[in-house]
Design a protein around this motif. Structure first.
Motif, PDB file in Angstrom:
ATOM      1  N   GLU A 213       1.023  -1.224  -0.129  1.00 28.90           N
ATOM      2  CA  GLU A 213       0.105   0.149   0.092  1.00 28.90           C
ATOM      3  C   GLU A 213       0.787   1.214  -0.056  1.00 28.90           C
ATOM      4  O   GLU A 213       1.770   1.086   0.706  1.00 28.90           O
ATOM      5  N   ASP A 214       0.292   2.423  -0.601  1.00 31.44           N
ATOM      6  CA  ASP A 214       1.071   3.444  -0.576  1.00 31.44           C
ATOM      7  C   ASP A 214       1.130   4.251   0.690  1.00 31.44           C
ATOM      8  O   ASP A 214       1.843   5.211   1.084  1.00 31.44           O
ATOM      9  N   HIS A 215       0.444   3.686   1.889  1.00 34.41           N
ATOM     10  CA  HIS A 215       0.587   4.396   3.182  1.00 34.41           C
ATOM     11  C   HIS A 215       0.958   3.430   4.103  1.00 34.41           C
ATOM     12  O   HIS A 215       0.453   3.383   5.183  1.00 34.41           O
ATOM     13  N   ALA A 216       1.764   2.430   3.740  1.00 32.31           N
ATOM     14  CA  ALA A 216       2.237   1.266   4.728  1.00 32.31           C
ATOM     15  C   ALA A 216       3.817   1.181   4.546  1.00 32.31           C
ATOM     16  O   ALA A 216       3.967   1.127   3.023  1.00 32.31           O
ATOM     17  N   TRP A 217       4.562   1.286   5.372  1.00 31.56           N
ATOM     18  CA  TRP A 217       5.995   1.325   5.163  1.00 31.56           C
ATOM     19  C   TRP A 217       6.854   0.522   5.941  1.00 31.56           C
ATOM     20  O   TRP A 217       6.906   0.515   7.258  1.00 31.56           O
ATOM     21  N   PRO A 218       7.147  -0.831   5.460  1.00 31.44           N
ATOM     22  CA  PRO A 218       7.677  -1.876   6.052  1.00 31.44           C
ATOM     23  C   PRO A 218       9.055  -1.629   6.321  1.00 31.44           C
ATOM     24  O   PRO A 218      10.062  -1.009   6.014  1.00 31.44           O
ATOM     25  N   GLU A 219       9.259  -2.501   7.510  1.00 32.87           N
ATOM     26  CA  GLU A 219      10.670  -2.674   8.076  1.00 32.87           C
ATOM     27  C   GLU A 219      11.541  -3.488   7.382  1.00 32.87           C
ATOM     28  O   GLU A 219      10.964  -4.193   6.297  1.00 32.87           O
ATOM     29  N   PRO A 220      12.842  -3.298   7.173  1.00 37.72           N
ATOM     30  CA  PRO A 220      13.631  -3.874   6.375  1.00 37.72           C
ATOM     31  C   PRO A 220      13.745  -5.374   6.281  1.00 37.72           C
ATOM     32  O   PRO A 220      13.904  -5.735   4.924  1.00 37.72           O
ATOM     33  N   GLY A 221      13.259  -6.014   7.266  1.00 38.62           N
ATOM     34  CA  GLY A 221      13.159  -7.743   7.315  1.00 38.62           C
ATOM     35  C   GLY A 221      11.809  -8.160   6.685  1.00 38.62           C
ATOM     36  O   GLY A 221      11.599  -9.408   6.701  1.00 38.62           O
ATOM     37  N   TYR A 222      10.804  -7.034   6.452  1.00 36.26           N
ATOM     38  CA  TYR A 222       9.551  -7.436   5.905  1.00 36.26           C
ATOM     39  C   TYR A 222       9.423  -8.591   5.012  1.00 36.26           C
ATOM     40  O   TYR A 222       8.734  -9.578   4.907  1.00 36.26           O
ATOM     41  N   VAL A 223       9.965  -8.294   3.645  1.00 34.74           N
ATOM     42  CA  VAL A 223       9.630  -8.875   2.633  1.00 34.74           C
ATOM     43  C   VAL A 223      10.443 -10.415   2.834  1.00 34.74           C
ATOM     44  O   VAL A 223       9.773 -11.408   2.298  1.00 34.74           O
ATOM     45  N   GLU A 224      11.499 -10.290   3.271  1.00 33.07           N
ATOM     46  CA  GLU A 224      12.136 -11.681   3.431  1.00 33.07           C
ATOM     47  C   GLU A 224      11.422 -12.536   4.192  1.00 33.07           C
ATOM     48  O   GLU A 224      11.488 -13.846   4.251  1.00 33.07           O
ATOM     49  N   ALA A 225      11.045 -12.029   5.422  1.00 32.99           N
ATOM     50  CA  ALA A 225      10.458 -12.942   6.319  1.00 32.99           C
ATOM     51  C   ALA A 225       9.064 -13.330   5.986  1.00 32.99           C
ATOM     52  O   ALA A 225       8.656 -14.383   5.897  1.00 32.99           O
ATOM     53  N   LEU A 226       8.264 -12.729   4.873  1.00 33.76           N
ATOM     54  CA  LEU A 226       7.048 -13.195   4.448  1.00 33.76           C
ATOM     55  C   LEU A 226       7.422 -14.058   3.721  1.00 33.76           C
ATOM     56  O   LEU A 226       6.782 -15.278   3.173  1.00 33.76           O
ATOM     57  N   ALA A 227       8.296 -13.850   2.505  1.00 36.70           N
ATOM     58  CA  ALA A 227       8.800 -14.928   1.513  1.00 36.70           C
ATOM     59  C   ALA A 227       9.055 -16.073   1.945  1.00 36.70           C
ATOM     60  O   ALA A 227       8.671 -17.007   1.432  1.00 36.70           O
ATOM     61  N   GLN A 228       9.968 -16.354   3.251  1.00 35.19           N
ATOM     62  CA  GLN A 228      10.296 -17.415   3.886  1.00 35.19           C
ATOM     63  C   GLN A 228       9.331 -18.275   4.241  1.00 35.19           C
ATOM     64  O   GLN A 228       9.327 -19.376   4.203  1.00 35.19           O
ATOM     65  N   ARG A 229       8.278 -17.662   4.907  1.00 38.08           N
ATOM     66  CA  ARG A 229       7.345 -18.404   5.596  1.00 38.08           C
ATOM     67  C   ARG A 229       6.124 -18.834   4.555  1.00 38.08           C
ATOM     68  O   ARG A 229       5.643 -19.626   4.580  1.00 38.08           O
TER      69      ARG A 229
END
Length: 324
Positions: free
Chosen positions: A94-110
């Motif tokens: 979303e354009d109004h949600a700002w993820p922390e640095p490990g966000y994509v990696e943690a989601l992809a691994q799970r």
């Protein structure tokens, strides 16, 4: 330099309506991801939108794909972004949600069998106002910080990662399922798949914080929910009438459930915030009553305006903090 020819670990889909600035902060956070070089950014734009993102951020992201699409609703635009993605996992940003640095990696691994969708823990990006907290708790209460990880019965539809192969298998149904609140997640569960909440993935959500805007948001959200529920479950006139008459009970039921979910959360559970939640569920219940009686009306258009133009619906302090 990232290898743009390699298959991405995950694809993040963003939809933008009319200005790059709306997604600039989200893209800046995505460029800081621990796996940015192994990530694909899919941006769904109107025709003739121009190049994006800036070179400095583009150089850190493994692949950038632009999909030009005119006149589509948010759900249909997201579905086209999923189809254009090349990663095995797709994250609906979303354009109004700002993820922390490990966000994509943690989601992809799970996000792998048996889990068809994996969601993050939500924090408040604009925690200064009662309206912001009320809207965050009403929309994301059970997923707010802190939250225990593990299999879960529901997730937010956006800011969540999905197994792309399962979405692609839905074919032409995907657009409609993404238009209905929770429809896609319910379908995945109906097909035998599980959901997971991943506390290592965290994102800060900017909430509507203008008082009048917050009230309108809750009313239209309730109205659209009622309309989509009736249509997806194919209700007859009799059932619609029963729910219309029972709508005054909705605020009490929702308030008890939400307050139960919020025990132990890191948030100011003051009488004012609790009162704000109470007002929010009351407006949602009123919206549902109108929805059961007369349908969605212009609720979808109003809600998409809140999504695409969040900056217009912030309090004075939030606008100042954002430099608006």
């Amino acid at each position: 330099m990232p290898d743009a020819t390699a298959e991405p670990l995950a694809s993040v889909v963003l939809v933008v309506q009319d200005r790059y600035q709306a997604i600039a902060r989200t893209i800046a956070h995505l460029a800081e991801q621990t796996v940015a070089g192994r990530m694909e950014l899919v941006v769904v734009t109107p025709a003739g939108f121009g190049d994006l993102p800036p070179d400095g951020e583009r150089d850190r992201i493994g692949r950038v794909t632009k999909v030009e699409l005119g006149g589509a609703s948010l759900g249909s635009a997201q579905a086209e972004g999923v189809r254009a993605a090349s990663g095995p996992v797709v994250v609906l940003g979303e354009d109004h949600a700002w993820p922390e640095p490990g966000y994509v990696e943690a989601l992809a691994q799970r996000c792998k069998p048996p889990y068809a969708a994996v969601g993050p823990v939500m924090t408040n990006a604009n925690p200064w106002s009662l309206v912001s907290w009320s809207n965050l708790l009403l929309a994301y209460g059970k997923w707010t910080d802190p939250a225990e990880g593990g299999p879960i019965d529901s997730l937010p539809g956006t800011n969540t990662a999905y197994d792309r192969s399962l979405l692609m298998a839905l074919g032409d149904e995907l657009d409609g399922l993404m238009e209905r609140e929770g429809g896609l997640l319910k379908r995945l569960q109906k097909d035998g798949h599980q959901l997971y909440l991943e506390p290592k993935a965290r994102t800060a959500h900017q909430n509507v914080s203008g008082p009048t805007s917050g009230a309108a948001l809750r009313f239209h959200a309730g109205r659209l929910y009622a309309d989509r529920r009736m249509k997806s479950e194919k209700w007859g006139v009799g059932k619609r009438a029963i729910y219309f008459l029972a709508a005054p009970l909705i605020p009490g039921v929702r308030a008890v459930r939400i307050l139960g979910e919020l025990k132990g959360k890191k948030m100011p559970m003051t009488p004012r915030v609790i009162g704000g939640v109470g007002l929010g569920v009351t407006l949602d219940g009123l919206g549902q009553m109108v929805g059961y009686g007369t349908g969605a009306g212009k609720a979808l258009a109003r809600l998409e305006d809140f999504e695409f133009n969040r900056y217009r619906y912030l309090s004075k302090r939030d606008r100042a903090e954002a430099g608006l």
